[in-house]
Design an enzyme around this catalytic site. Structure first.
Site, short mmCIF file in Angstrom:
data_model
loop_
_atom_site.label_atom_id
_atom_site.label_comp_id
_atom_site.label_asym_id
_atom_site.label_seq_id
_atom_site.Cartn_x
_atom_site.Cartn_y
_atom_site.Cartn_z
N CYS A 119 -3.46 1.79 4.27
CA CYS A 119 -3.65 2.99 3.45
C CYS A 119 -5.14 3.27 3.26
O CYS A 119 -5.88 2.42 2.77
CB CYS A 119 -2.97 2.78 2.09
N SER A 120 -5.57 4.47 3.61
CA SER A 120 -7.00 4.80 3.51
C SER A 120 -7.47 4.78 2.06
O SER A 120 -8.58 4.33 1.77
CB SER A 120 -7.29 6.16 4.14
#
Length: 113
Positions: free
Chosen positions: A10-11
């Site tokens: 997840c960024s």
């Protein structure tokens, strides 16, 4: 010491972890998809966040749409659902003592510094 419930794919989670590391705080990284929190842990997390369990649910996840969308579950049932399907847990969650935040946007983590 901070604890981050982290998903490395997840960024937003990666950005939040980077902000913590840049600040120089000690951090315990919990990859919650590999080591899911228990229902009891999830209850403590929502209490620290000051939210209801349903507010910690990622409603865009396929498992939510398939199994839970439109359901009227109790708080206990939502905690059970997150324990069984950790993909449902919003991320990243950062905890410091009795306080917690959801790192969306990542800059919110600065509230704990």
């Amino acid at each position: 010491m901070l604890t981050i419930y982290h998903n490395p794919r997840c960024s937003k989670s990666r950005e939040t972890l980077k902000l913590i590391e840049e600040h120089g705080d000690m951090v315990e990284v919990v990859e919650y998809l590999k080591m899911p929190p228990s229902k009891a842990d999830l209850k403590k997390i929502v209490e620290k966040l000051g939210i209801k369990p349903h507010d910690l649910i990622r409603t865009g996840e396929a498992i939510y749409k398939e199994k839970y969308k439109g359901s009227e579950l109790s708080d206990d049932d939502w905690l059970q659902a997150m324990e069984e399907h950790p993909k449902l847990i919003e991320r990243p969650i950062v905890i410091k003592g009795d306080k917690a935040i959801i790192g969306r946007p990542p800059e919110k983590v600065k509230e704990l510094f």
